[in-house]
Design an enzyme around this catalytic site. Structure first.
Site, PDB file in Angstrom:
ATOM      1  N   CYS A 115     103.316  51.355  70.514  1.00  0.00           N
ATOM      2  CA  CYS A 115     102.933  51.573  71.977  1.00  0.00           C
ATOM      3  C   CYS A 115     103.574  50.229  73.817  1.00  0.00           C
ATOM      4  CB  CYS A 115     101.990  52.225  72.471  1.00  0.00           C
ATOM      5  SG  CYS A 115     100.988  50.667  72.206  1.00  0.00           S
ATOM      6  N   HIS A 161      99.507  44.843  84.594  1.00  0.00           N
ATOM      7  CA  HIS A 161      99.297  46.600  84.594  1.00  0.00           C
ATOM      8  C   HIS A 161      99.849  47.379  85.822  1.00  0.00           C
ATOM      9  CE1 HIS A 161      96.407  45.237  81.229  1.00  0.00           C
ATOM     10  NE2 HIS A 161      97.207  46.619  81.156  1.00  0.00           N
TER      11      HIS A 161
HETATM   12  C1  PEP Z   1      99.682  46.241  74.723  1.00  0.00           C
HETATM   13  O1  PEP Z   1      98.886  45.555  75.224  1.00  0.00           O
HETATM   14  O2  PEP Z   1     100.819  46.394  74.165  1.00  0.00           O
HETATM   15  C2  PEP Z   1      99.545  48.070  75.517  1.00  0.00           C
HETATM   16  C3  PEP Z   1      99.931  48.979  75.190  1.00  0.00           C
HETATM   17  O3  PEP Z   1      98.179  48.028  76.191  1.00  0.00           O
HETATM   18  P1  PEP Z   1      98.152  47.272  77.894  1.00  0.00           P
HETATM   19  O4  PEP Z   1      99.094  47.714  77.809  1.00  0.00           O
HETATM   20  O5  PEP Z   1      97.004  48.585  77.965  1.00  0.00           O
HETATM   21  O6  PEP Z   1      97.227  46.430  77.331  1.00  0.00           O
END
Ligand code: PEP
Ligand code: MG
Length: 590
Positions: free
Chosen positions: A505, A191
């Site tokens: 996403c 993240h």
């Molecule tokens: C993912 O896991 O691809 C996602 C979009 O969520 P995050 O990156 O916030 O875990």
């Protein structure tokens, strides 16, 4: 000149002075002090030595009283070492004759001593090195104080070099002052990496250990396109990167000019390019890049900003700001996806977890704190009265979880009905497909939701059993692994058959070659950090859907991510040669 190779996670080239934060959060300052500051610096060192000695003496007395003098003796030994006239003399001399800063003098001298001990044969003496490191930290703490909080308000623009940055710390960085950042640890899907892109700060993570070789004020080049980091560059290198920086800017300005044109393939198929956001203010960047909507609003950053749980009004204010700024474009609000992976610690009242990504994270946490979950859902529902809002549940692994989450939503609706508060009764309810179990049973999940969005960041992590934020296994973290592609293909086909919208996403959407592959697999909605939208639009406008389809068909037949990566590079080189320089080889799988 020191050259490092790390993992490129956020594009752009930055050149600037280093602001160094070591393992324990200490700022490592400049190496040298000006001549006229020497006496002042010697006094400052003396004050730090005195304070460290007082601290040791206090510890000794406390431990003497609690455990007996044989334990307190450890601190007496440290105290003797700290007050050793030869050591003090050497530190003074380094400051006086070589103009070392006190911090640099302390670090170099004590590390030299520690390394000498480490070389000695046997067990006992090398272990004394720990004592010396302890003394070093103690003096540095006095010289520097805890400085980690300075990261969020740097005095002047700088490149942050740190052992690690938690997502919370990255969230606080000021993009105006942070030219770039580099961390020793971290992986491509973490993240921290995602936030760097969101904030449009060039970043390289996972370089391995190097902080002991740098000091504050050193000149640094960070190449966020290729993962290169250069400390103290020579003139020729500096000139080359200045050129590179200009080329990068020119290329991206060219992409930005496509703003008014539709995201449409060369054969006229519309592709929806939406924005991923973490903070309400990012809607400005989303609008600037002509995003078709917000495809993923990661609301957990509202929780990271403060130690208090947000109130319904806090939630509502944030969501309303986003929905209103998007002026009628759809906004997908994802419920809390929080856990130790983002917090860098266990969630409130939770226990330390050995495997946070497999632990109390995301929807699991919401379902454990139903009251807090209901507060968030009420705010999302209220925001749905202001514009087209969709609600999305993250990390759904079982139908049971989905049903329970929907029940809490139904509860929240009932509450609002009773109170006469408006909301969109037909609000679309969707889920992320990011745990393999939900992809395997996708047909059944699709019967119970209005839409799905594939979260490739986690899907890759859970499919391949590879921690998305760990540099040690970063080479195994491959979104192009055929197993992942087969899974995506399966989800897209099931969604098409069910007549339900499906989007991606995760970060795959924002990587040009992988975006082509997703188009080939039938995806028509991609959501990504706003900064990537112009580039992906440029790529989209150069290809035909049938070309992408045959690309995907070939990729699905391959055995290794390495082969897929080579195929994508070849395709990109053909359609947008300039881009290949900015997106070099993805790391190859062994
Ligand atoms: C993912 O896991 O691809 C996602 C979009 O969520 P995050 O990156 O916030 O875990
Ligand atoms: Mg995820």
């Amino acid at each position: 000149m020191l050259s490092l190779q790390g993992i490129a996670v956020s594009p752009g080239v930055a050149i600037g002075e280093a602001f160094v934060v070591d393992h324990e959060g200490f700022r490592i300052p400049r190496r040298f002090v000006p001549q006229d500051a020497v006496e002042y610096e010697i006094e400052r060192l003396q004050r730090a030595l005195d304070a460290a000695a007082a601290e040791l003496e206090q510890n000794r007395q406390r431990i003497d009283a609690q455990l007996g003098s044989q334990y307190g003796a450890i601190f007496s030994a440290h105290l003797r070492m700290l007050q050793d006239p030869q050591l003090v003399e050497k530190l003074h001399e380094l400051i006086r004759t070589r103009h070392y800063s006190p911090e640099y003098a302390v670090s170099t001298t004590l590390r030299e001593y520690a390394e000498a001990f480490e070389q000695l044969p046997g067990h006992v003496l090398p272990e004394r090195a720990h004592d010396i490191y302890d003394i070093e930290r103690r003096i540095l703490r006095q010289l520097l104080g805890r400085r980690r909080e300075e990261l969020s308000h740097l005095d002047s623009p700088a490149v942050i070099l740190a052992h690690d940055l938690t997502p919370g710390e990255t969230a606080q960085l000021d993009p105006e002052k942070t030219l770039a950042f580099v961390t020793e640890v971290g992986g491509v899907g973490g993240h921290t990496a995602i936030l760097a892109k969101a904030k449009e700060i060039p970043a390289v993570v996972g370089t391995g250990r190097f902080l002991h070789e740098v000091a504050g004020g050193d000149l640094v080049i960070v190449d966020g396109d290729h993962g290169h980091v250069i400390i103290d560059p020579d003139a020729a290198t500096l000139e080359r990167y200045e050129r590179e920086r200009k080329q990068h800017q020119a290329l991206f300005q060219q992409f930005e000019q496509l703003r008014e044109l539709p995201a449409e393939t060369a054969d006229g198929v519309r592709i929806e390019l939406a924005a991923n956001i973490e903070f309400p203010h990012e809607v400005r960047a989303a609008r600037r890049r002509a995003a078709a909507g917000v495809g993923l609003y990661r609301t957990e950053f509202l929780y990271l900003a403060s130690d208090e749980e947000p109130t319904e009004e806090d939630h509502y204010r944030a969501y309303a700001q986003v929905v209103e700024a998007m002026e009628g474009r759809p906004v997908v609000i994802r419920t809390l996806d929080l856990g130790a992976d983002k917090l860098g610690r266990a969630p409130a009242d939770g226990e330390e977890e050995a495997n946070p990504f497999l632990g109390l994270r995301s929807i699991r946490l919401s379902l454990k704190n139903i009251d807090g979950f209901r507060v968030q859902l009420r705010a999302i529902l209220r925001a749905s009265a202001l514009g087209p809002v969709q609600v999305m549940f993250p990390m759904i692994a079982t139908l049971g979880e989905l049903r329970r989450a929907k029940m809490v939503l139904a509860d929240a609706m009932e509450d609002l009905d009773e109170q006469g508060i408006h909301y969109d009764r037909r609000i679309p309810v969707g889920m992320m497909v990011e745990v393999p179990s939900s992809a395997v049973l996708i047909e059944r999940f699709l019967e119970e939701v209005d839409f799905v969005s594939i979260g490739t960041n986690d899907l890759v992590q859970y499919m391949l059993a590879v921690d998305r934020a760990n540099r040690e296994v970063a080479e195994l973290y491959q979104a192009t692994d055929p197993s992942v592609l087969v899974m995506i293909d399966r989800v897209v086909r099931a969604a098409e058959a069910a007549g339900k919208p499906v989007s991606v996403c995760g970060q795959m959407s924002s990587e040009p070659g992988q975006a082509l592959l997703l188009l080939g697999l039938g995806i028509r909605r991609l959501s990504m950090p706003p900064v990537n939208i112009p580039e992906i639009k440029a790529v989209t406008r150069r290809v035909r859907c049938d070309e992408c389809r045959s690309l995907a068909e070939r990729a699905l037949q391959m055995d290794l991510a390495r082969e897929v990566n080579a195929l994508l590079r070849e395709e990109l080189r053909r359609i947008l040669p300039d881009l290949v320089n900015h997106h070099p080889t993805s790391p190859d799988t062994p």
